[in-house]
Design an enzyme around this catalytic site. Structure first.
Site, PDB file in Angstrom:
ATOM      1  N   ASN A  11       0.854  -1.187   0.000  1.00  0.00           N
ATOM      2  CA  ASN A  11       0.000   0.000   0.000  1.00  0.00           C
ATOM      3  C   ASN A  11       0.882   1.227   0.000  1.00  0.00           C
ATOM      4  O   ASN A  11       2.090   1.151   0.242  1.00  0.00           O
ATOM      5  CB  ASN A  11      -0.993   0.003   1.173  1.00  0.00           C
ATOM      6  CG  ASN A  11      -0.319   0.165   2.531  1.00  0.00           C
ATOM      7  OD1 ASN A  11       0.684   0.848   2.688  1.00  0.00           O
ATOM      8  ND2 ASN A  11      -0.891  -0.475   3.544  1.00  0.00           N
ATOM      9  N   CYS A  12       0.317   2.369  -0.318  1.00  0.00           N
ATOM     10  CA  CYS A  12       1.048   3.634  -0.292  1.00  0.00           C
ATOM     11  C   CYS A  12       0.055   4.730   0.078  1.00  0.00           C
ATOM     12  O   CYS A  12      -1.160   4.502   0.069  1.00  0.00           O
ATOM     13  CB  CYS A  12       1.713   3.923  -1.640  1.00  0.00           C
ATOM     14  SG  CYS A  12       0.593   4.129  -3.033  1.00  0.00           S
TER      15      CYS A  12
END
Length: 483
Positions: A11-12
């Site tokens: 994820n970011c």
């Protein structure tokens, strides 16, 4: 090296670029080494390719490549597993060596899951990396709020385009409202709720479900100008302060020991009630008006700065946006500009709309113009960098910067700073995140001519600097080798 069964999560903060770039890189590299891998992506569109309990059970190793924190219930799945946890940006940089020593990198997640499903909790031991920093909690809130402002901004833009082409614009006071008016007001709901959602997900990132509702309601209260009797709401400042405060307050309350039979009632009734009561009173009588006053003062100051003093600030913001291409410096500048949207200040976010497109486009164009200055891998990814960078995110420029850091980062930073000033001079304004070069066509950036002019100047300058700096570096290296 053995062949392993691996599962991973990526994820970011924005849930757009790094999330999927790292997932694809992991899959390709692992398969080339003979490993079996399944990667769950937690992006802007939600969880995709979700790991099942069976996937986790059969995994030899778990890789968590995270740009924002995951919840306790998310981590619970990996209790007792060998886990490698790292920043998502670090995973992209080290992808070639990531699978070389999984056993040496792995740390066992230790702990016991409580019997009550209402309060799943794992106490993690032997962790080398922090479970969640304040920055990761803030980015969780930003990531959750993005779909609200993107969707809302697009609806408002479509309504404005309809009116420009002759559609009726009639509100409810004149009878039946027109379709354009309805569409615009639905869009403005996105802007209205993005602040409460941001605060709620900051708190949720810290303390899971019991913190969500109190943070949402308190952040909504802090931004209700009519109820508070203030000129403006607490804005993003309120979302940050209340999200963090409520998150850690609930985290403390969850540590209070209660019987197992009372645990569900305590978590989902008593904690939300007590939190709403305490923070509701504090917000209404003290913190809400105080933060609203600070936001009003900050906006008045920002709007009253003489233009000659705004230009240096625009240079700084543009340079920060281009410096680390989606990293912490970029996110700091982005967050400042993005936080002003809800207050109706769009010119600083206009700088974001221009500058963030430049590094990947420039890297790709420079590679096509002077392929001998770049590696074969860079040449193969040039077109992709242009396409993805012009529509989605700055991150496709990262591989070019990693391959030759000083020339590329220096070129990006100088071009970004100058372009930031040009965008401000030309009056570029951006209402909401969108689709990069297509934003003016969607009505999200105006004026369109100024946007494309600033973008063209920025790309041309960046391409020139990349090629020039690379040639200087090559000539210097050749001189050293001859000596």
């Amino acid at each position: 090296m053995g062949k392993y069964n691996i599962v991973a999560i990526t994820n970011c903060p924005a849930g757009i670029a790094h999330t999927y770039m790292v997932a694809e890189a992991m899959e390709n590299k692992a398969k080339s080494l003979g490993h079996t891998i399944k990667v769950e992506t937690q992006g802007a569109v939600g969880v995709e390719n979700e790991l099942t309990p069976e996937d986790v059970k059969n995994a030899d190793y778990v890789i968590l490549a995270l740009g924002r924190s995951i919840t306790e219930s998310d981590r619970e799945r990996f209790n007792g597993k060998k886990v490698i946890e790292m920043k998502v940006s670090e995973a992209l940089k080290t992808i070639e060596t990531l699978f070389d020593d999984l056993e040496g990198q792995a740390v066992v997640f230790e702990g016991q899951v409580t019997n009550s499903s209402a309060d799943p909790k794992v106490k993690l031991g032997k962790q080398k990396s922090k479970k969640g920093s304040i920055t990761s909690h803030l980015m969780s809130g930003v990531s959750a709020s993005l779909p609200f402002v993107i969707g809302g901004g697009l609806l408002v833009a479509i309504a404005n385009i309809m009116v420009q082409y002759g559609a009726a614009y009639v509100d409810m006071s004149a009878g039946d409202p027109s379709f354009a008016w309805v569409l615009e007001n639905i869009g403005y709901l996105g802007f209205k709720f993005m602040i409460p959602i941001m605060g709620a997900y900051i708190a949720y990132s810290i303390s899971d479900k019991p913190a969500f509702a109190p943070a949402f309601i308190i952040c909504y209260l802090a931004n209700d100008k009519n109820l508070l009797g203030t000129e403006s709401g607490a804005g993003f400042l309120g979302a940050i302060i209340f999200g963090l405060a409520i998150g850690y307050f609930v985290k403390y309350m969850k540590q209070i020991k209660v019987g197992k039979t009372l645990k569900p009632l305590y978590n989902f009734t008593i904690i939300p009630f007590v939190t709403m009561f305490i923070f509701g009173i504090i917000t209404y009588y003290f913190m809400g008006p105080l933060l609203a006053g600070l936001m009003t003062g900050a906006l008045n100051f920002l709007n009253s700065i003489p233009i000659e003093y705004k230009y240096p600030a625009a240079i700084l913001v543009g340079a920060m946006l281009a410096f680390d291409m989606g990293g912490p410096v970029n996110k700091t500048a982005w967050f400042f500009c993005f936080s002003l949207i809800e207050q109706g200040v769009y010119d600083w976010y206009g700088i974001v709309g221009v500058v963030t497109l430049i590094p990947p486009i420039a890297a790709g164009v420079a590679t096509l113009l002077q392929p001998k200055l770049f590696s074969k891998m860079e040449q193969e990814s040039a077109l992709s960098a242009i396409i993805v960078g012009s529509t989605v995110a700055t991150e496709p420029a990262i591989p070019f910067a990693l391959a030759d850091p000083v020339p590329v980062i220096a070129a990006n930073t100088i071009a970004g700073g100058i372009t930031g000033m040009i965008a401000l001079m030309l009056g570029v304004q951006r209402m909401a995140p969108g689709l990069g070069v297509f934003d003016p066509l969607l009505g999200l950036i105006k004026p369109a001519g100024s946007f494309y002019l600033a973008l063209a100047i920025g790309v041309a300058l960046n391409v020139f600097l990349i090629i020039t700096f690379k040639k200087i570096r090559i000539a210097r290296d050749a001189k050293k080798a001859n000596n």
